[in-house]
Design an enzyme around this catalytic site. Sequence first.
Site, short mmCIF file in Angstrom:
data_model
loop_
_atom_site.label_atom_id
_atom_site.label_comp_id
_atom_site.label_asym_id
_atom_site.label_seq_id
_atom_site.Cartn_x
_atom_site.Cartn_y
_atom_site.Cartn_z
N LYS A 12 56.83 55.82 59.21
CA LYS A 12 57.80 54.97 58.54
C LYS A 12 58.18 53.77 59.39
O LYS A 12 58.36 52.68 58.90
CB LYS A 12 59.04 55.82 58.25
CG LYS A 12 60.14 55.10 57.51
CD LYS A 12 59.79 55.00 56.06
CE LYS A 12 60.72 54.12 55.28
NZ LYS A 12 60.04 53.47 54.17
N TRP B 166 54.06 61.02 66.35
CA TRP B 166 53.01 60.18 65.75
C TRP B 166 52.16 59.74 66.94
O TRP B 166 52.62 58.99 67.81
CB TRP B 166 53.64 58.99 65.04
CG TRP B 166 52.64 58.18 64.27
CD1 TRP B 166 52.26 58.38 62.98
CD2 TRP B 166 51.90 57.04 64.74
NE1 TRP B 166 51.32 57.44 62.62
CE2 TRP B 166 51.09 56.61 63.67
CE3 TRP B 166 51.85 56.35 65.95
CZ2 TRP B 166 50.22 55.53 63.77
CZ3 TRP B 166 50.99 55.27 66.05
CH2 TRP B 166 50.19 54.86 64.97
N ASN C 279 59.68 58.71 72.88
CA ASN C 279 59.16 57.78 71.86
C ASN C 279 58.76 56.51 72.56
O ASN C 279 59.46 56.09 73.49
CB ASN C 279 60.24 57.39 70.84
CG ASN C 279 60.53 58.49 69.86
OD1 ASN C 279 59.91 59.53 69.88
ND2 ASN C 279 61.49 58.23 69.00
N GLY C 280 57.73 55.84 72.04
CA GLY C 280 57.36 54.55 72.63
C GLY C 280 56.08 54.67 73.43
O GLY C 280 55.36 55.68 73.33
N HIS D 122 35.88 34.16 43.27
CA HIS D 122 35.23 33.86 44.55
C HIS D 122 34.86 35.13 45.31
O HIS D 122 34.78 35.12 46.53
CB HIS D 122 36.14 32.96 45.39
CG HIS D 122 36.46 31.68 44.70
ND1 HIS D 122 35.54 30.66 44.56
CD2 HIS D 122 37.57 31.27 44.05
CE1 HIS D 122 36.09 29.67 43.87
NE2 HIS D 122 37.32 30.01 43.55
N GLU E 230 51.27 44.22 46.98
CA GLU E 230 52.13 45.38 47.20
C GLU E 230 51.65 46.57 46.36
O GLU E 230 51.65 47.71 46.84
CB GLU E 230 53.59 45.01 46.87
CG GLU E 230 54.62 46.10 46.99
CD GLU E 230 54.73 46.74 48.37
OE1 GLU E 230 54.15 46.24 49.35
OE2 GLU E 230 55.40 47.79 48.44
N LYS F 182 50.52 50.13 47.97
CA LYS F 182 51.13 51.43 47.60
C LYS F 182 50.04 52.44 47.27
O LYS F 182 50.10 53.59 47.69
CB LYS F 182 52.05 51.30 46.37
CG LYS F 182 53.36 50.61 46.56
CD LYS F 182 54.37 51.36 47.41
CE LYS F 182 54.22 51.09 48.85
NZ LYS F 182 54.83 50.04 49.54
N CYS G 36 57.69 58.56 65.86
CA CYS G 36 58.10 59.77 66.56
C CYS G 36 59.61 59.98 66.37
O CYS G 36 60.37 59.02 66.33
CB CYS G 36 57.84 59.76 68.06
SG CYS G 36 56.12 59.55 68.51
N GLU H 168 48.09 53.50 50.48
CA GLU H 168 48.90 54.27 51.42
C GLU H 168 49.02 55.74 51.02
O GLU H 168 48.92 56.62 51.85
CB GLU H 168 50.34 53.72 51.45
CG GLU H 168 50.55 52.51 52.28
CD GLU H 168 52.01 52.05 52.25
OE1 GLU H 168 52.55 51.80 53.32
OE2 GLU H 168 52.59 51.95 51.15
N ARG I 253 59.15 59.96 60.47
CA ARG I 253 58.78 59.04 61.55
C ARG I 253 57.45 59.39 62.19
O ARG I 253 56.91 58.64 63.00
CB ARG I 253 59.87 59.03 62.62
CG ARG I 253 61.21 58.58 62.12
CD ARG I 253 62.24 58.73 63.20
NE ARG I 253 62.06 57.76 64.26
CZ ARG I 253 62.72 56.62 64.35
NH1 ARG I 253 63.61 56.30 63.46
NH2 ARG I 253 62.49 55.79 65.35
C1 G6P Z 1 55.19 50.84 58.24
C2 G6P Z 1 55.73 51.49 56.98
C3 G6P Z 1 55.78 50.45 55.86
C4 G6P Z 1 56.59 49.25 56.28
C5 G6P Z 1 56.08 48.66 57.60
C6 G6P Z 1 57.05 47.64 58.16
O1 G6P Z 1 53.87 50.50 58.05
O2 G6P Z 1 54.93 52.58 56.60
O3 G6P Z 1 56.37 51.05 54.71
O4 G6P Z 1 56.54 48.28 55.29
O5 G6P Z 1 55.95 49.68 58.58
O6 G6P Z 1 58.24 48.28 58.49
P1 G6P Z 1 59.65 47.61 58.56
O7 G6P Z 1 60.59 48.71 58.92
O8 G6P Z 1 59.58 46.55 59.61
O9 G6P Z 1 59.94 47.04 57.21
#
Ligand code: G6P
Length: 611
Positions: free
Chosen positions: A606, A73, A99-100, A507, A484, A488, A2, A491, A27
Site C-alpha cells: 500500500k 514486504w 522498515n526501510g 499508432h 487508472e 486497477k 512493512c 493490480e 503494508r
Molecule cells: C502503491 C500503491 C498504490 C498507490 C501508490 C502511490 O503503489 O499500491 O495504490 O497509488 O503506491 O502511493 P501514495 O500513497 O503516494 O498515493
Amino acid sequence: MCGIVGYIGDKQAFPILISGLKRLEYRGYDSAGIAIYNKGVNIYKKKGKVSELENHVETKNIEGTIGIGHTRWATHGEPNDLNAHPHISENGHFTVIHNGIIENYDRLRERLKQRGYTFKSQTDTEVLANLIEYIYIKGSLNAEMAVRYALSKVVGAYGIVVIAKDEPDQLIAARKASPLVIGIGENEYYIASDATPIVEYTKSVIYLNNDNVAIIKKGELKLKNIQNDILEPKIQQLDLDIGSIEKNGFEHFMLKEIFEQPESIKDTFRGRISADNSDIKLGGLSEVMPQLINAKRIIIIGCGTSWHAGLVGEYLLEEYARIPVEVEYGSEFRYRNPIINKDDIVIAISQSGETADTLAAINIAKERGATVIGICNVVGASIPRETDAGVYTHAGPEIGVASTKAFTAQVTVLTMIALLLGKERNTLSKKEYQNLIAELARTPERISKILTLDNEFKKIADLYKDATNFLYLGRGFFFPVALEGALKLKEISYIHAEGYPAAEMKHGPIALIDEKMPVVVIATKDHSYDKIVSNIQEIKARKGIVIAIVTEGDTVIRDLADHVLEVPKSDEGVASLLTVVPLQLLSYHIAVMRGCNVDQPRNLAKSVTVE
Ligand code: G6P
C-alpha cells in the site's frame, strides 16, 4: 511498506501484536514475525501472511507483556522464514524489527564479517542488529547509547523497534524517513508504523520525527534525538475511529472503499464548498495563494494512482486556470536534474504521504526554491509535514492496496484548486465557476446512482474474466481514467491491460485488436464525443469487443458497442469522478471471480516507503 507493531505494559502482548499485524498487513504480507520477552526473548516467524504465523504458534503458550511484531514486504532477501523479522544479533543481545532500507548495509556487513560476525539471513536488518551489538560490546555502552551510535553510522531509511536482552524493561524505537507512532495508554505504550493498530486502545499519540529515538518503559517515555538531546514529546489526538478501519459487512476493503465514495467525496469538499455552492475556500492554501495565482508553471508529482490523479489535475488546471502544468513520476523527477524556477509551484499527491520517491522529489523541489504543496490523505504523514502548504483529502483510511476512494478524493481536491484559481485569475466567469462548483457538489449523488448498477458490472466481469488482455481508451479528462482503469485491472486480477489516449490507438494498440480483445472505452457526451464514436467504429471494424462507459440515455453508442455502462449526465470537468467508478467495480469483480486476493495483491504494498 512493512508493518511494525510493539507493546509494553501490563497486558499480554501476543494478542495485541497479532491483531496489530493484521491491521498492518496491507503494508506488506511476505512474512510475519513476533518477539516476546519473558525471561528471555522468544521469536516466532513465518513466511506468508499473519494467519500463517498464528497457525505456526497455535500450540505454544506465549506469555509476556513486552513484545514487537513485523509484517514484511521484502526488499533485501526473498520472503522466507529466515529473512522474516524480528532479527536477533549474533550473541542474542538485540532483537530488531525494521522498515526501510539501510543503504550502506553491504559495507557494514563486510566490516562486521571482518570482526567475526556471521549472518543467517540476507537482510539489511540483521546487519543493523549485529552493528548495534558490536558497538554495545566493544564500547561497553548501555543499550540506548549503542542504538543511537549505530544509527549514526547508518545511511538510509529506518523505522525500528529494539528489545535489548540485558535491559528488558524497555523498548527502543527510532525513525528516519519511515514513520512510527507511539500510542499512550495507562501505564502502557503501543508502537506502530501507522495508527491503525493503536486506535482501538488509545487516541493519544506521539508521531516520531526524523532522527528521534524513544526509550519506552512501562510507565515512562523518554524522547531524544540521536545526538542525545532530550526532546519534549508532542502529544496529539487521533482523528480516526475503529469503524473506519474495519470491513463493516463488505467482503473486501476495496469494495467497501468503492462504495464509500459518495461519502468520502463529500468529506473532501465539506466545509470547503460553501453551502450555496457559490464559492470555494481552501484554508490550507491561504498562505500560498499569491504564489499560486501568479504561478508561471505547476509541476505535479505522484506515483501510481496518485500520478493518474495528477494527470486529471493537469487537464483541470490548464482548462480552468490556464496555467501550464507538467506531471511527473516522483522517481523520474528526483533523478533527472529537473529545471525548477522559484516561481514554480510543485503539487505532490500521495494517499499515504509516505511514498519515498514522492518525498525525495519534494526535497529536490524545495532545495531549488519552488513552493511545494501537498495533497495527502493520511493526516500527520511525512508529506504534509515536509510541504509548505497543503490540502488533506479527508477520504478516511484506505486499506485496500488498490487505491479507489483516495483517487476520487485527490481529483476532488484538484478540481477545487483549479476552479479557485480560475476564479482568482479571471479565467473562469463567475457563472462558469459557480456552475462547476454545483456540478462537483452533485457528484456524490451521481456516484450513488452508479453504484446501484453494480450487478451490471458483475455480469460483464463474468463474461470477460478469462480474457488475457484488456485495452482502455479515453480522451481528454478520460485518458487518465483509462490509465487508472487499466492499472486497477492489472493490480488485482493480474490480467495485462493498457490505457491509451483513444486517438493514439491507431499508432500501435490497434494491431492487438481481434475478437478476443475487450476494449473499455470511456465515451461520455463531451466535446470529443464524435471522435470517440469514430474510435469505437474502428474497433468494431476489427472485431474487438467494446465495453463503453456512456452518458445515460445514449443510443448511438448503444447500437455500436457490445455493452454499455451508463453514468449520469454531468459536466465533463467532473465526469472523471463518475467514469472511474464502473472501471473500479469491473476490475474488482473480475479479480474476485478469478480467485485473486483483492485487498492484498501479490508483490504489491500500500505504501511504498523504499525506492
Ligand atoms: C502503491 C500503491 C498504490 C498507490 C501508490 C502511490 O503503489 O499500491 O495504490 O497509488 O503506491 O502511493 P501514495 O500513497 O503516494 O498515493
